[in-house]
Write a protein that holds these residues in place. Structure first.
Motif, mmCIF file in Angstrom:
data_model
loop_
_atom_site.group_PDB
_atom_site.id
_atom_site.type_symbol
_atom_site.label_atom_id
_atom_site.label_comp_id
_atom_site.label_asym_id
_atom_site.label_seq_id
_atom_site.Cartn_x
_atom_site.Cartn_y
_atom_site.Cartn_z
ATOM 1 N N LEU A 309 53.860 23.815 -9.399
ATOM 2 C CA LEU A 309 53.011 23.015 -10.301
ATOM 3 C C LEU A 309 52.567 21.699 -9.665
ATOM 4 O O LEU A 309 51.906 20.899 -10.330
ATOM 5 C CB LEU A 309 53.750 22.736 -11.608
ATOM 6 C CG LEU A 309 53.846 23.927 -12.568
ATOM 7 C CD1 LEU A 309 54.810 23.637 -13.706
ATOM 8 C CD2 LEU A 309 52.465 24.272 -13.127
ATOM 9 N N VAL A 314 57.667 17.321 -12.410
ATOM 10 C CA VAL A 314 58.305 18.193 -13.403
ATOM 11 C C VAL A 314 59.668 17.618 -13.758
ATOM 12 O O VAL A 314 60.465 17.280 -12.870
ATOM 13 C CB VAL A 314 58.452 19.627 -12.858
ATOM 14 C CG1 VAL A 314 59.273 20.480 -13.812
ATOM 15 C CG2 VAL A 314 57.075 20.255 -12.640
ATOM 16 N N VAL A 331 58.410 24.629 -19.072
ATOM 17 C CA VAL A 331 58.415 23.491 -18.149
ATOM 18 C C VAL A 331 58.099 22.225 -18.928
ATOM 19 O O VAL A 331 57.126 22.185 -19.703
ATOM 20 C CB VAL A 331 57.377 23.695 -17.026
ATOM 21 C CG1 VAL A 331 57.314 22.451 -16.137
ATOM 22 C CG2 VAL A 331 57.721 24.920 -16.191
ATOM 23 N N VAL A 333 57.109 18.232 -18.622
ATOM 24 C CA VAL A 333 56.536 17.256 -17.699
ATOM 25 C C VAL A 333 56.346 15.932 -18.434
ATOM 26 O O VAL A 333 56.282 15.903 -19.675
ATOM 27 C CB VAL A 333 55.181 17.748 -17.151
ATOM 28 C CG1 VAL A 333 55.347 19.042 -16.381
ATOM 29 C CG2 VAL A 333 54.161 17.922 -18.263
ATOM 30 N N LEU A 338 50.777 15.755 -18.071
ATOM 31 C CA LEU A 338 50.460 17.031 -18.712
ATOM 32 C C LEU A 338 49.127 17.606 -18.232
ATOM 33 O O LEU A 338 49.031 18.774 -17.860
ATOM 34 C CB LEU A 338 50.442 16.859 -20.236
ATOM 35 C CG LEU A 338 50.136 18.128 -21.042
ATOM 36 C CD1 LEU A 338 51.204 19.187 -20.793
ATOM 37 C CD2 LEU A 338 50.034 17.804 -22.539
ATOM 38 N N ALA A 341 49.385 18.787 -14.680
ATOM 39 C CA ALA A 341 50.139 20.037 -14.535
ATOM 40 C C ALA A 341 49.294 21.243 -14.949
ATOM 41 O O ALA A 341 49.351 22.302 -14.312
ATOM 42 C CB ALA A 341 51.414 19.975 -15.365
ATOM 43 N N ALA A 349 47.973 25.468 -13.621
ATOM 44 C CA ALA A 349 49.000 26.281 -14.266
ATOM 45 C C ALA A 349 48.760 27.772 -14.004
ATOM 46 O O ALA A 349 49.705 28.540 -13.803
ATOM 47 C CB ALA A 349 49.022 26.000 -15.763
ATOM 48 N N ILE A 362 53.922 25.009 -20.583
ATOM 49 C CA ILE A 362 54.072 23.599 -20.199
ATOM 50 C C ILE A 362 54.099 22.729 -21.456
ATOM 51 O O ILE A 362 53.203 22.814 -22.313
ATOM 52 C CB ILE A 362 52.926 23.158 -19.270
ATOM 53 C CG1 ILE A 362 52.895 24.052 -18.021
ATOM 54 C CG2 ILE A 362 53.084 21.692 -18.875
ATOM 55 C CD1 ILE A 362 51.741 23.770 -17.088
#
Length: 404
Positions: A309, A314, A331, A333, A338, A341, A349, A362
Motif C-alpha cells: 500500500l 499503515v 487495514v 491507516v 486514507l 492509501a 488499493a 481500508i
C-alpha cells in the motif's frame, strides 16, 4: 560400319537422377529443412498426380528412389487373374506373360509407369503438393522456433499501422526465422503512438498453430513485459540473485512489483533501481514513463500488504476470516493517509490487492471497527447462505425440490 545410337530413357520413367537429388539437397539446405523431407513430399506428389488421372489406383502404386543409382521410378503392382474386374489393380495372365513369360495366376507383377502417363493437370497437382510441402516445412520450423519464445520479450519492426482501428503489424525475428505478428488495439498501451519501421519490444503471450501458419500472440500491456524488461536491465534478476515474486499492472499508468532476495546481503530494491537510477530509468523509458513501485516481498502477509500500500503509511493489518478461496484483510491507516492509501480512483488499493492476492478493506484510524468475532460470524453466515442457495438451485434444476 555405323555405330548404333541408343536413346537414353525413351521408354522409361527414370529422371535425370543426379541433378534431381542434388536439387533436393540444395532446397533442404537453403530452407533448413531436415534431410529426406522433400523426397517424401516428391513421392507423395508423384502418387497424387498419377492417382488423379487413373481412377481405382490405391496402395498398389509405389515409388522407388535410389540415390546411389540416381533413379526415381514409379511402379504399379497388379495381381494376375483369369478375369479382370478392376484394371487398375488386376491384369490377365495372357497380358502378364507378354512381358513375363513365367508368370502364373495369383502372382503379382510390377509395371513401370511411363512419363507420358501423367497429364497436364496431374503434373500441376504434383507441383502444388511439393510447394505445399515446402511451405508446411517452413511453417513448422517457424512454429518450433517461436514456441521457445513464449512468455519472452522480442523486438519487432512495425510494418503497418491500420488507420481504422490502430492495430499494428510487426515483423518478429528469432534465430534464423521470422514471422509477422498482430498487435491489436486491446493489447496496446493507451496513449502510445506507433509509426512504420519503429523498433518495438513486445511480450509473447502464446504461439498457436493456425491454418495459415504459426500465429504469435503479442502484448504491450501484459505484466510479464515489465518483468522481462527488469531481467534485461538488472543482472541480479537475470541470474536469480533477486526474484520477482509478483507483478500487478495497469498499463500506461502504474505498476507494482514485489521483489525479494534469498541473499540477506543484497538489497533487491536497490539492485532494481541501479546506480543513479540508471536501471529503472531504462525500464521506464521503454514503458514511456509508466510509474513503477518496487515493493519488498515478505512471507508475513501483514508486512507484505503494508508494503504493497506504499506510499501510504499503515498502522495495522488484520487478516479477516476467509470466505471460500477469497482471502481478505482489514487495514487501518492514519486519517490523513486514507486517500493516499486508496489512490486516485482506487488505483493504489486495487494494485495492492492484485499484487498480494488479498481483498483489502481500508479503514481510517478514527472509524469504529467491528470485532473480528462478529466479522467471522458474518462470514460463516454468508457462506452458509451461499451454500443453501446453491443447493436449492441444483435441486430445482434436477426437479427435486427439498421437502418443506
Amino acid at each position: 560400319m555405323a555405330k548404333r545410337v541408343t536413346k537414353k530413357n525413351v521408354n522409361s520413367n527414370e529422371m535425370d537422377g543426379k541433378e534431381f537429388f542434388e536439387a533436393i539437397h540444395q532446397i533442404e539446405q537453403e530452407k533448413g529443412i531436415k534431410p529426406g523431407y522433400i523426397m517424401e513430399k516428391v513421392t507423395q506428389a508423384l502418387l497424387s498426380a498419377y492417382r488423379k488421372d487413373h481412377e481405382g489406383v490405391g496402395d498398389n502404386l509405389v515409388v522407388e528412389a535410389d540415390e546411389a543409382a540416381s533413379t526415381v521410378r514409379l511402379f504399379l503392382k497388379k495381381e494376375i487373374v483369369e478375369v479382370v474386374d478392376n484394371p487398375a489393380m488386376e491384369i490377365s495372365l495372357e497380358e502378364a506373360r507378354r512381358s513375363l513369360p513365367q508368370a502364373e495366376l495369383g502372382d503379382t507383377v510390377r509395371m513401370e509407369v511411363k512419363a507420358r502417363s501423367f497429364g497436364r493437370i496431374a503434373a500441376q497437382t504434383a507441383r502444388q503438393v511439393i510447394i505445399q510441402g515446402i511451405r508446411e516445412a517452413e511453417q513448422g520450423m517457424i512454429y518450433d522456433e517461436f514456441c521457445t519464445k513464449e512468455h519472452e520479450l522480442l523486438t519487432g519492426a512495425v510494418t503497418r499501422v491500420d488507420p481504422r482501428n490502430g492495430a499494428v503489424s510487426l515483423r518478429l525475428h528469432s534465430g534464423s526465422e521470422f514471422t509477422d505478428a498482430y498487435l491489436p488495439a486491446g493489447e496496446q498501451v493507451k496513449g502510445e503512438r506507433y509509426v512504420e519501421n519503429q523498433r518495438l519490444k513486445v511480450y509473447v503471450v502464446e504461439v498457436r498453430q493456425a491454418t495459415k501458419g504459426p500465429q504469435v500472440l503479442i502484448s504491450r500491456t501484459h505484466p510479464g513485459l515489465v518483468k522481462r524488461l527488469f531481467e534485461l536491465e538488472v543482472p541480479e534478476v537475470y541470474d536469480g540473485t533477486v526474484e520477482i515474486k509478483s507483478v500487478a499492472r495497469e498499463a500506461g499508468s502504474r505498476t507494482k512489483m514485489a521483489v525479494w532476495s534469498p541473499d540477506p546481503n543484497v538489497d533487491p530494491i536497490g539492485a532494481c533501481i541501479g546506480p543513479r537510477h540508471q536501471r529503472i530509468d531504462n525500464v521506464l523509458s521503454e514503458l514511456k514513463g509508466e510509474k513503477v513501485d518496487l515493493i519488498h516481498y515478505s512471507e508475513d502477509p501483514a508486512e507484505y500488504i503494508a508494503a504493497a500500500l506504499s506510499p501510504a503509511d499503515v498502522i495495522s493489518v488484520e487478516e479477516l476470516p476467509s470466505l471460500g478461496d477469497i482471502r481478505s484483510c482489514r487495514v487501518v491507516v492514519p486519517d490523513d493517509q486514507l486517500s493516499l492509501a486508496i489512490g486516485k480512483e482506487g488505483q493504489n488499493a486495487r494494485l495492492a490487492a492484485k499484487l498480494t492476492g488479498y481483498k483489502i478493506d481500508i479503514k481510517p484510524a478514527s472509524a469504529p471497527l467491528e470485532p473480528i468475532e462478529e466479522l467471522a460470524a458474518q462470514a460463516e453466515a454468508d457462506a452458509a447462505e451461499e451454500a443453501l442457495e446453491a443447493a436449492m438451485a441444483e435441486a430445482e434444476e434436477n426437479g427435486e425440490l427439498p421437502e418443506e
